[in-house]
Scaffold this motif. Structure first.
Motif, PDB file in Angstrom:
ATOM      1  N   PRO A 118       0.758  -1.159  -0.069  1.00  0.00           N
ATOM      2  CA  PRO A 118       0.133   0.090   0.217  1.00  0.00           C
ATOM      3  C   PRO A 118       0.846   1.460  -0.039  1.00  0.00           C
ATOM      4  O   PRO A 118       0.425   2.235  -0.417  1.00  0.00           O
ATOM      5  N   ALA A 119       2.035   1.317   0.700  1.00  0.00           N
ATOM      6  CA  ALA A 119       2.810   2.343   0.548  1.00  0.00           C
ATOM      7  C   ALA A 119       3.575   2.660  -0.647  1.00  0.00           C
ATOM      8  O   ALA A 119       3.497   3.728  -1.405  1.00  0.00           O
ATOM      9  N   SER A 120       4.366   1.730  -1.139  1.00  0.00           N
ATOM     10  CA  SER A 120       5.438   1.685  -2.368  1.00  0.00           C
ATOM     11  C   SER A 120       4.673   1.364  -3.487  1.00  0.00           C
ATOM     12  O   SER A 120       5.200   1.820  -4.524  1.00  0.00           O
ATOM     13  N   ARG A 121       3.670   0.758  -3.480  1.00  0.00           N
ATOM     14  CA  ARG A 121       2.874   0.180  -4.379  1.00  0.00           C
ATOM     15  C   ARG A 121       3.890  -0.667  -5.267  1.00  0.00           C
ATOM     16  O   ARG A 121       3.420  -1.095  -6.493  1.00  0.00           O
ATOM     17  N   TYR A 122       4.835  -1.224  -4.722  1.00  0.00           N
ATOM     18  CA  TYR A 122       5.689  -2.423  -5.421  1.00  0.00           C
ATOM     19  C   TYR A 122       4.734  -3.313  -4.963  1.00  0.00           C
ATOM     20  O   TYR A 122       3.871  -3.434  -4.427  1.00  0.00           O
ATOM     21  N   MET A 170       3.547  -6.412  -3.034  1.00  0.00           N
ATOM     22  CA  MET A 170       3.780  -7.107  -1.975  1.00  0.00           C
ATOM     23  C   MET A 170       3.819  -8.589  -2.400  1.00  0.00           C
ATOM     24  O   MET A 170       4.463  -9.394  -1.596  1.00  0.00           O
ATOM     25  N   HIS A 176       4.282  -4.821   6.787  1.00  0.00           N
ATOM     26  CA  HIS A 176       3.125  -4.881   5.617  1.00  0.00           C
ATOM     27  C   HIS A 176       2.669  -6.125   5.628  1.00  0.00           C
ATOM     28  O   HIS A 176       1.488  -6.285   5.409  1.00  0.00           O
TER      29      HIS A 176
END
Lengths: 262, 788, 153
Positions: free
Chosen positions: A177-181, A183, A240
């Motif tokens: 959700p943060a980096s959008r890389y 998961m 995460h």
């Protein structure tokens, strides 16, 4: 950022000649420049390879799609030929980073960096890719060695990636959700020779989930994946997502990938 | 103009790239500062060796904690004294701008390297060696009191143990209750994340002894006062603080930071401008964080659904030091609001504030009120569920319905109509149609939930006599000066500070209506201690209620003087002059003067050729008036929010799919700006509920120190918000306004969480990340299996 | 040191730069175009978005040496002949900004969106703006502004 000498190479030969033990190739720079800015990486020489003509272009044959290493994500995403030959690949490219990252970031850069949460490495494994370098051709299976570690030797430069066109395929990414890389990102490709399920984001390096491949070889449907247990011992665990949660995401993402295969 | 959606006058510079933020300022001969920060959460500083670094290319100066001591630079302060329930004053550690003996959180300031370029400063910083004796860090809020003492003399790491309310009466209410509802809550720690990182530039003129500090502040006068009076850097009258365009604050820029003090002091010391611009990672480490409470609450309820008492125990994490508003945030800004907008006859709240080895915690959008609202709205939901009552009906049953209403804790609420906004919200959200939407979601394999939240804030901060009697180190009035220029246009000076709120527009709308002068002839000046009168800045949804009222008062004084001048010029009695739409009129005659003519007369008093504008005897020339407004009470915005979420049970992924709110902000001056404030607040509140969390590991390292790990909400995280209003004007200020800046961030976290819990049928804590929701669902299924 | 020649906002500029100069630093410090902002160090906030050869890029993650000879447009170069660009006008009309810090990048990114897609849906706008973080507006009025600009351009 610490000072360095910038070189722009116009040929593969020139680039490799400039390479030294304290140099790095620069392509899109989307990971490399932030790392240098934060002083996590410093080089004496930075060799820009983007102006090398041989590193550009997309060639599609009946069996494969060959993409030049310096091809930008946006160009892969928008390529009508790639969209037709391997829609899952253009779709993967269309969701890397954000619009501005896609306007700069390149296929070769992504693969050479081999971030465990990057999308492209999963495409390489799922699509039986062959990595073309300045020296040789490397099978994807042998290319991704470990976290940020590849089979590339010092000074070796990726020139293109040759993806095998599958019968059908899909990539499903569950983004951090943060980096959008990724998961967890699951790339499912059904080839004549068998199904490949490549998973990124979940371990220290991209890998193939053989249990799933076996199940899908027997019965290519999402329900074939029911009850497959995923070994959590090698899975990443961070703030995460725990290993257990990642395992669950792998399963649900794999099912979605299978359902959406085309 | 009041009540109109006027486009913002400040926008043009921002959309064309002509804004001027602190980092955009370059001074001749400036040097660059880079701070060396502690990599440890808790350590003794054994030695700081700067010898090698001093010789590095481009280095101008390196200053450490020893220099702070040598120069007798005072520490940073906590500006609000809290007295513990045993009558003792709160306990505070020293907070030197550069640590001298001990560092207390990762990011704490150890030394500053000043060089000809930022790069050289960073290069030299790598050559500074700091010898630390690393100590065990205290990180966890709930465990802080049972951990090693961080500071000598501060037992149990307890800053204060404070209480509010009648304990005996509350205990009695619980002993008589039909049912007692209990809840344990964590209010997650947040990083404010204004998009403009903090920055400061110090500039000293040794000949005039004038020191200027350009800084990213919501409150430049306070910054000057503190750095002058407490840090002792420079006398106030020779010290100018300028807060130019500021890129968002949300509370995090109310107070001066160590870097401001050091930059101002260093500029004076080295006799050159010193510029410091924070990088985002350092912002994460060193900006004050928000929230971070652990709470245990109990609600006493009768069978018929009437709430009879509330008991709250909270532990509030202050971080490594007591920041400026840190102590009031979890006390007076929190506890009085735990009653929500319910008529609860008795309540008791105990707050223990603890120090930990984490970044200091201070006011963040809502400051105390979001924590209070989260608590009351979560427990109200829980109570309705336990009583088997409809959550909406249960709330309505307990609303305050008569105004003014003296609450059992502190506040006397002047106005409101809670059923009005609640009923309107039920309509707006189509509560009746929820069951159908839930079924539709279920058909797609999704779990849908609906959540309610009502809230009340105490804004318009604040009546000085009240706040000073409960520990505030300053009064919280506001100032204004309305200055007519001779040519008839107006410069308005305010002590409030705009960093996104659109004061230049809203305040001009007020002045335009009051004085009958077109908006384009009114300009707002703020953010410079050399220009406007001393003011108290912008926070706590106070600018319009307090600052706007000061402007209104100054306008009234202008009109009063104008009447005298007009009467003299029109040969009438001042008492009979009427002022309307910019004209002074003698009723029942055609005699009138425009306010522009009066202003002209005031500046050119006399006869000179064509000019005939004599002033009456005893009236001073010039037309400008200053006013200080001290509110008679807080203002009490309130509202009702309803949202719906959809949860993917396979992944736990949760999306807010609808969000409806009806707020009562009293009168609206510019509804467009108000709506924008609500949107922004909602985004931050939904961010808290679902995404944001400042996570420290057990050694005190901030794991979420960049946008790679701290989930900043993006555009695709939100649905389109539906916003409506009701209006009961505030009686505590002449504009009838209540404040709107924090409402969204206050109401939305419980609204979203109540919806998530409704969807999944089990408890989950903030932020309800996909993993937490997934895991809550799994545990629920497992425990249901066990029961079966 | 290197000499580079760029066309910035329609004007040709030739400057000496250090090899490791970032485009964001270059436009801010060497050309005094401070409308391009820096909001993070991990290439995520998008406050620094400019156009290079017509495409939106993050100028904080781009070497000037790398784009020698290119055309650069910053927020200062967007309005032509004193007329606001339709995107700028729409941001003003719809209150698509508050503190203004993310705004230049947000506008530059949105302009590029409309180059790629003439009439984007709300969802497409929100997705495209993934690389631009705003802490003030809750994005709603930005989405409204982009839609308005799509209508007007």
């Amino acid at each position: 950022m610490k000072a360095f000498n910038y070189h722009s190479a116009s040929s593969v030969k020139e680039a490799t000649k400039l390479a030294s033990s304290n140099s790095a190739y620069l392509s899109g720079g989307m990971t490399m420049i932030p790392s240098m800015k934060m002083r996590l990486a410093n080089y004496k020489d930075v060799i820009d390879v983007k102006k090398i003509k041989d590193l550009h272009g997309i060639k599609v044959t009946s069996k494969s799609v060959v993409i030049g290493a310096a091809t930008k994500h946006a160009d892969v995403a928008n390529s009508k030929e790639v969209q037709k030959a391997i829609p899952s690949l253009s779709s993967l490219a269309s969701r890397i980073g954000d619009a501005q990252v896609r306007n700069r970031g390149t296929l070769g850069g992504s693969i050479a960096n081999n971030d465990p949460t990057a999308c492209y490495p999963s495409a390489c494994l799922a699509l039986n890719a062959i990595i073309h370098t300045s020296d040789r051709k490397i099978e994807a299976e042998k290319f991704f060695k470990g976290m940020f570690e590849t089979a590339l030797k010092k000074g070796e430069l990726i020139t293109a990636v040759e993806f095998q066109i599958p019968e059908k395929s899909h990539y499903f990414k569950f983004p951090n959700p943060a980096s959008r890389y990724a998961m967890v990102g699951v790339y499912v490709a059904k080839h004549k020779s068998g199904v490949h399920v490549a998973i990124t984001g979940a371990q220290s390096v991209v890998y193939r989930e053989k249990n799933m491949e076996k199940a899908l070889n027997d019965n290519f449907s999402a329900s074939a994946l029911n009850g497959i247990s995923i070994d959590t011992s090698e899975l990443n665990s961070d703030i995460h997502a725990s290993a257990e949660y990642r395992a669950s995401l792998i399963l649900s993402s794999a099912k979605k990938a299978v359902e959406h295969c085309k | 103009m009041i009540g109109s959606k006027v486009e913002r006058t400040e926008d043009k510079k921002f959309i064309t790239g002509k804004g001027r933020y602190t980092a955009d300022i370059t001074l001749h001969g400036q040097s660059y500062a880079f701070f060396i920060r502690s990599p440890h959460a808790r350590a003794k500083i054994k030695k700081v060796d700067i010898a090698k670094a001093l010789k590095a290319p481009g280095v101008v100066s390196i200053l450490t904690g020893e220099d702070i001591v040598k120069d007798k630079i005072g520490g940073l302060i906590a500006g609000w004294k809290i007295v513990s329930k045993d009558g003792t004053d709160m306990k505070l550690p020293a907070h030197p701008p550069l640590a001298h003996e001990q560092v207390n959180y990762v990011g704490d300031h150890v030394a500053v390297v000043i060089a000809e370029s930022l790069e050289e400063a960073k290069n030299a910083a790598e050559l500074v060696t700091v010898d630390y004796k690393v100590l065990k860090a205290v990180v966890n809020t709930a465990d802080a009191m049972n951990s090693e003492n961080i500071y000598d003399g501060i037992d149990k790491n307890l800053c204060f143990d404070w209480e509010l309310g009648d304990k005996a009466k509350t205990d009695e209410a619980f002993s008589k209750a039909d049912q007692i509802v209990e809840i344990k809550l964590t209010n997650n720690r947040l990083v404010p994340n204004a998009m403009e990182p903090r920055a400061s530039i110090g500039d000293y003129n040794s000949s005039s002894d004038q020191l200027t500090l350009y800084t990213t502040s919501q409150n430049p006068h306070l910054t000057r006062l503190v750095i002058s009076a407490f840090n002792g850097v420079h006398p106030e009258h020779k010290f100018r603080v300028v807060a130019p365009d500021v890129g968002g604050g949300f509370g995090s820029k109310i107070y001066p930071y160590a870097e401001d003090v050091v930059v101002a002091w260093a500029a004076k010391k080295i006799g050159r401008p010193v510029k410091w611009v924070c990088e985002r990672t350092d912002s994460f480490l060193s900006d004050c964080h928000g929230r971070d409470h652990v709470t245990h609450a109990k609600l006493a309820v009768q069978k018929d659904g009437k709430v009879t008492g509330l008991h709250v125990d909270t532990i509030a994490n202050l971080g490594g030091y007591g920041s400026l508003f840190a102590t009031v945030t979890p006390t007076y800004l929190y506890a009085p609001l735990i009653l929500g907008l319910y008529d609860i006859p008795t309540a008791y709240c105990n707050v223990k504030a603890v120090f930990t080895n984490t970044a200091p915690v201070d006011a963040y959008r809502g400051a105390g009120r979001p924590e209070a609202t989260y608590l009351i709205e979560r427990i109200m939901d829980q109570a309705a569920r336990e009583l088997g009552m409809d959550r909406a009906e249960f709330r309505k049953k307990n609303f305050i319905t008569k105004f003014p209403h003296q609450q059992c804790l502190v506040h006397n609420i002047d106005s409101g109509d809670y059923n009005a906004h609640f009923n309107k919200a039920l309509e707006l959200a189509d509560y009746k149609g929820f069951a159908k939407r839930k079924a539709e979601s279920a058909a797609k394999g999704k779990l849908r939930g609906i959540g309610f939240s009502t809230y009340i804030e105490a804004c318009g901060i604040a009546p000085s006599s009240v706040v000073m009697s409960i520990g505030a180190g300053v009064g919280l009035w506001e100032s204004a000066e309305v200055r007519f220029n001779a040519t008839g246009n107006i410069s308005v000076f305010t002590g409030a500070h705009s960093h996104g709120q659109g004061h230049a527009t809203t305040f001009a709308q007020i002045v335009s209506d009051k004085l009958g002068v077109p908006m384009e002839n009114i300009d707002l000046v703020h953010g410079d201690t050399d220009k406007g009168p001393f003011g108290m800045g912008t926070y706590g949804s106070r600018s319009l209620a307090v600052g706007g009222s000061a402007i209104t008062k100054a306008c009234d004084k202008i009109i009063e003087k104008g009447k005298k001048v007009a009467a003299h010029m029109l040969e009438a009695n001042p008492d009979e002059i009427e002022f309307k739409d910019g004209e002074f009129i003698v009723p029942n005659s055609n005699k009138k003067k425009t306010i522009g003519e009066i202003a002209f007369a005031c500046y050119l008093p006399g006869t000179y050729g064509e000019i005939k504008s004599p002033l009456p005897e005893g009236v001073e020339p010039g037309l400008k008036e200053t006013a200080f407004y001290d509110p008679i009470n807080f203002s009490f915005p309130a509202g009702s929010h309803i949202c719906e979420v959809e949860v993917d049970p396979d992944t736990g992924e949760t999306k807010v799919v609808t969000y409806s709110c009806v707020d009562d902000f009293g009168n609206l001056i510019n509804p467009m700006i108000v709506e924008g404030q609500v949107h922004g607040g909602l985004a931050q509140g939904i961010g808290q509920a679902l995404y944001e969390n400042a996570h420290y590991d057990e050694t005190g390292q901030l794991v979420t120190a960049s946008y790679m790990d701290y989930t900043m909400p993006r555009a695709d995280n939100f649905p389109e918000f539906r916003i409506e209003y009701t209006c009961t004007p505030a009686t505590s200020n002449p504009l009838g306004v209540k404040g709107c800046g924090e409402a969204g961030a206050i109401a939305s976290p419980p609204c979203v969480m109540n919806a998530v819990i409704d969807a999944i049928g089990t408890d989950v804590s903030m932020p309800a990340t996909s993993e937490k929701v997934w895991s809550a669902l799994k545990n629920k299924t497992n425990s249901e299996k066990k029961v079966a | 040191m290197k000499e580079v020649t760029l066309e910035v906002n329609g004007k040709k500029v030739t400057k000496q730069i250090q090899d490791h100069t970032l485009l964001s630093t270059f436009v801010r410090d060497q050309l005094n175009l401070t409308g391009t902002h820096i909001g993070c160090d991990t290439s995520q906030c998008g406050a620094c978005v400019v156009h290079v050869d017509g495409k939106s890029v993050k100028s904080c993650t781009l070497l000037v040496a790398d784009i020698d000879g290119s055309k650069v447009t910053t927020i200062e170069g967007l309005s032509q002949n004193g007329e606001l660009h339709p995107m700028q006008a729409a941001f003003k009309k719809h209150h698509g900004l508050q503190c203004g810090y993310c705004t230049p990048g947000m506008i530059m990114s949105s302009v590029d969106l409309l180059q790629n897609k003439k009439n984007p849906s709300d969802e497409e706008i929100r997705e495209w703006l993934e690389g631009n973080i705003c802490r003030c507006t809750g994005y709603q009025n930005i989405v409204a502004a982009v839609k308005e600009a799509a209508k007007n351009s």
